[in-house]
Design a protein around this motif. Structure first.
Motif, PDB file in Angstrom:
ATOM      1  N   LYS A 377      -5.416  -6.710  11.352  1.00  0.00           N
ATOM      2  CA  LYS A 377      -4.040  -7.103  11.635  1.00  0.00           C
ATOM      3  C   LYS A 377      -3.045  -6.550  10.622  1.00  0.00           C
ATOM      4  N   GLY A 378      -3.513  -5.775   9.666  1.00  0.00           N
ATOM      5  CA  GLY A 378      -2.604  -5.161   8.701  1.00  0.00           C
ATOM      6  C   GLY A 378      -1.951  -6.133   7.747  1.00  0.00           C
ATOM      7  N   ILE A 379      -2.645  -7.217   7.404  1.00  0.00           N
ATOM      8  CA  ILE A 379      -2.052  -8.231   6.534  1.00  0.00           C
ATOM      9  C   ILE A 379      -1.816  -7.701   5.123  1.00  0.00           C
ATOM     10  N   PRO A 380      -2.767  -6.994   4.488  1.00  0.00           N
ATOM     11  CA  PRO A 380      -2.459  -6.461   3.151  1.00  0.00           C
ATOM     12  C   PRO A 380      -1.241  -5.549   3.133  1.00  0.00           C
ATOM     13  N   THR A 381      -1.139  -4.687   4.125  1.00  0.00           N
ATOM     14  CA  THR A 381       0.030  -3.802   4.201  1.00  0.00           C
ATOM     15  C   THR A 381       1.312  -4.592   4.400  1.00  0.00           C
ATOM     16  N   LEU A 382       1.249  -5.633   5.214  1.00  0.00           N
ATOM     17  CA  LEU A 382       2.421  -6.472   5.452  1.00  0.00           C
ATOM     18  C   LEU A 382       2.872  -7.154   4.164  1.00  0.00           C
ATOM     19  N   VAL A 383       1.938  -7.716   3.420  1.00  0.00           N
ATOM     20  CA  VAL A 383       2.296  -8.440   2.196  1.00  0.00           C
ATOM     21  C   VAL A 383       2.886  -7.497   1.161  1.00  0.00           C
ATOM     22  N   VAL A 384       2.281  -6.309   0.998  1.00  0.00           N
ATOM     23  CA  VAL A 384       2.778  -5.344   0.013  1.00  0.00           C
ATOM     24  C   VAL A 384       4.159  -4.834   0.401  1.00  0.00           C
ATOM     25  N   ALA A 385       4.355  -4.557   1.694  1.00  0.00           N
ATOM     26  CA  ALA A 385       5.644  -4.050   2.150  1.00  0.00           C
ATOM     27  C   ALA A 385       6.743  -5.092   1.957  1.00  0.00           C
ATOM     28  N   VAL A 386       6.435  -6.354   2.260  1.00  0.00           N
ATOM     29  CA  VAL A 386       7.432  -7.405   2.090  1.00  0.00           C
ATOM     30  C   VAL A 386       7.765  -7.602   0.619  1.00  0.00           C
TER      31      VAL A 386
END
Length: 694
Positions: A377-386
């Protein structure tokens, strides 16, 4: 001929012959398996013959028997005197106890000894004497076999004593795998065994760094003079930086972020009196903070994945802006009513404390991503981007508020802060990102260092230029967006988000400026001047804002294909604070001048103390919660992404609290072919056994 009375003695175990002379039974030969060093199960192909002499097993009499006639003392009036007939009969003696009398004969608790007139018992022992001997022989054989096994196991355990010790495991965790084989002096391992001692490559690297630092210090001392000498402020700064780096390394052994150790070292140096960075030297620390802030924001822009941002930009903006506004508003209101800060000072404090720390979030999320947690679900990428968007908003809003607070220009200028900063920051980022795509040319042999230096220099101009023009909020936005746009075009040319040489260069810059930033930030706090009541109320404000932010994040993350656990994990991962708070916390105090009032200085010290206190409270707790809750709240893919660590420098920070043994036993992971080949090769090795001869 033997008598029944003689059978009670050790000589009774001898067998009578045809002519009446006692002889010993023939030796008993028993074939037994021999212990192997490969397994406990004996091999049928290896046998050993052990001959046991036909010698009776000696009995030990330990329980005294009361004499039948208690009144008979045989003429002895001393009860402590032991007559001859009460002494033990030796194993080789042919005399029975009847020669000295039955009184005082001791009975074994291991075998029932007959009384002199118990004829039935004597006959029973005589009939089974050979069976008793046979059982004794088996006992001796088993004892020898068990002793052999015990010796082998003891030798094996002693050889692995060092490997099983806690200090060996601790040193092994502290070491990192070398990318290639290293040269060592012939006797290096004998003097400094690995992993109890570092490798020669690590040692030589440390010596090289010490030599470079010493040479640079000599040059600085010749050029600058007293400030670089021992006791000077520049020398104190260098010592503080080295000590902060070492303190971060020590704290990292506990799997906590390095910056906690660096901050604590700064606090220690300041309150013990080992460092003094006030006075004119404060200008130097101010510029160092701006350099560190530039590196932080640049790395935040480079960590955003362009393709993922294009797909879920609505989610990133929604989760990056709304929770930030809520937490900043909570801190503003609570600081106004609990800490007695004016509304503008409360807004300034809220804009700083609402920022997320990429220095804590990124390493923890990167480790989870390499293990496959939340990748689908791309959660690590989401957290880093936010976290990157969140930092850009925090620094921009802080710049706008600080400009309004400390500027004496007209009302029109203050109203124009928000639109000018937004448009100017975005415009600078787009223009500089487009230039970074063209200059230098992508096929240039020096494309990596040129791109790194150009991006760094342009972002420094954005920070200093916006401050000089009076629009401090535009610079941070320009830094983040220029890095993001540059990375977008570099990825289109063949680079990837995880294989970005420019990102590696800025990671090296951060290795240098991280101990400087947090060491200097910790050195600004004087514990004896702090009010404990303010710290308690500040902790209440911090945790209240964090908890409300987690709930708001989980509440607004609808329509993002995240389940309940994943929503709360995303909120938990954004609670850590460190970098922006360390860079911007002391800025308000630096803006004050001689015309500032005592109340303003008091409010500025409160803002600085709360910012640093938020780092101490939330950074270690956030790192622990991310590492512990990640494997339990996120879904793990069948194949972990092993190629994501290709360009990153191995670091002790990658050690987390996650149970590694539990992950190795994951049934979804494919079998390791190399391990299977090694097992098959080891199975062809011959077995070695201990062979005992007669």
């Amino acid at each position: 001929m033997t008598t029944k009375a003689d059978e009670g003695s050790p000589a009774a175990t001898m067998m009578p012959t045809a002519i009446g002379r006692p002889t010993r039974p023939p030796p008993l030969t028993i074939n037994v398996p021999v212990a192997s060093n490969e397994a406990q199960t004996p091999s049928p192909s290896h046998r050993s013959s052990i001959v046991i002499e036909s010698q009776p097993k000696r009995r030990v009499s330990i329980a005294p028997e009361t004499p039948p006639l208690a009144s008979s003392n045989s003429g002895f009036d001393n009860p402590a005197f032991e007559p001859v007939y009460m002494r033990k009969i030796s194993q080789t003696s042919i005399h029975s106890y009847l020669d000295n009398g039955p009184l005082g004969r001791r009975r074994s608790i291991l075998k029932d000894s007959p009384l002199p007139n118990d004829n039935d018992s004597v006959d029973r022992i005589s009939m089974h004497s050979f069976e008793n001997y046979r059982q004794s022989a088996l006992d001796v054989l088993n004892a020898k076999y068990n002793n052999l096994q015990a010796v082998h196991e003891s030798w094996h355990s002693n050889s692995n004593y060092v490997e099983q010790s806690w200090i060996y495991n601790l040193c092994l965790k502290c070491r990192t795998e070398e990318p290639s084989a290293s040269w060592e002096p012939p006797y290096w391992q004998k003097i400094f065994p690995y992993p109890l001692c570092p490798t020669f490559r690590t040692f030589s690297r440390l010596v090289s760094l010490i030599a470079i630092g010493a040479l640079l210090w000599i040059v600085s001392f010749v050029i600058i003079g007293h400030a670089a000498a021992p006791g000077g402020q520049l020398f104190d700064l260098v010592v503080l930086t080295v000590a902060a780096n070492f303190g971060g390394y020590i704290i990292s052994l506990t799997t906590l972020p390095r910056l906690i150790g660096m901050l604590l070292v700064g606090l220690l140096f300041q309150n013990v009196g080992w460092v003094d960075l006030d006075g004119d030297f404060s200008k130097v620390t101010t510029h160092l903070r701006k350099f560190a802030l530039t590196i932080i924001l640049t790395r935040a822009g480079l960590e955003m994945e362009p393709e993922a941002f294009k797909k879920v930009y609505k989610t990133i903006l929604k989760l990056g802006i709304v929770p930030w506004i809520v937490e900043a508003a909570v801190m503003t209101v609570m600081s106004h009513y609990l800490l007695d800060l004016p509304w503008m000072w409360g807004c300034l404090l809220g804009s700083i404390t609402a920022a997320i720390s990429p220095a804590v979030v990124v390493p923890c999320l990167f480790r989870l991503r390499t293990k496959g947690y939340g990748v689908v679900k791309g959660i690590p990428t989401l957290v880093v981007a936010v976290s990157g968007v969140d930092d850009a908003i925090s620094v921009a809003i802080f710049g706008i508020i600080s400009t309004i607070m400390f500027s004496d220009r007209g009302q029109v200028y203050l109203i124009a802060q928000v639109p000018v900063c937004l448009i100017g920051g975005l415009g600078f980022g787009i223009i500089w990102g487009l230039l970074a795509r063209i200059f230098p040319e992508k096929g240039d042999a020096y494309v990596v260092p040129l791109r790194t230096l150009m991006l760094f220099a342009g972002n420094l101009v954005a920070i200093y230029g916006s401050e000089e023009l009076g629009f401090e909020g535009a610079g941070p936005l320009g830094v983040v967006f220029s890095s993001f746009i540059s990375n977008y075009y570099w990825c289109k040319d063949g680079w990837t988000i995880d294989d970005n040489p420019v990102g590696t260069g800025f990671e090296i810059f951060w290795m240098i400026f991280e101990p400087i930033l947090f060491g200097v930030t910790g050195a600004t706090i004087k514990i004896r001047e702090q009010d404990s009541g303010v710290l308690y109320l500040g902790a209440l404000c911090i945790f209240t804002g964090v908890i409300i932010r987690i709930l708001i994040t989980a509440g607004i993350a609808f329509g993002d294909r995240l389940n309940t656990k994943e929503k709360f994990f995303v909120g938990l991962s954004w609670m850590a604070k460190a970098t922006v708070q360390a860079a911007l916390g002391p800025v308000a105090l630096r803006h004050l001048n001689e015309k500032s009032t005592d109340d303003e200085r008091h409010w500025a010290r409160i803002v600085q103390a709360i910012c640093i206190f938020s780092i101490v409270l939330t950074a270690p707790l956030g790192a622990i919660l991310i590492s512990v809750t990640g494997p339990r709240m996120l879904t793990k893919t069948k194949q972990a992404q092993q190629n994501l660590t290709g360009w990153r420098r191995p670091s002790i920070r990658d050690i987390s609290i996650i149970d590694e043994e539990e992950e190795r036993e994951d049934p979804e992971m494919p079998a390791d072919k190399q391990t299977q080949n090694n097992t098959q090769n080891n199975s062809q090795h011959p077995n070695f056994s201990y062979i005992s001869n007669n």
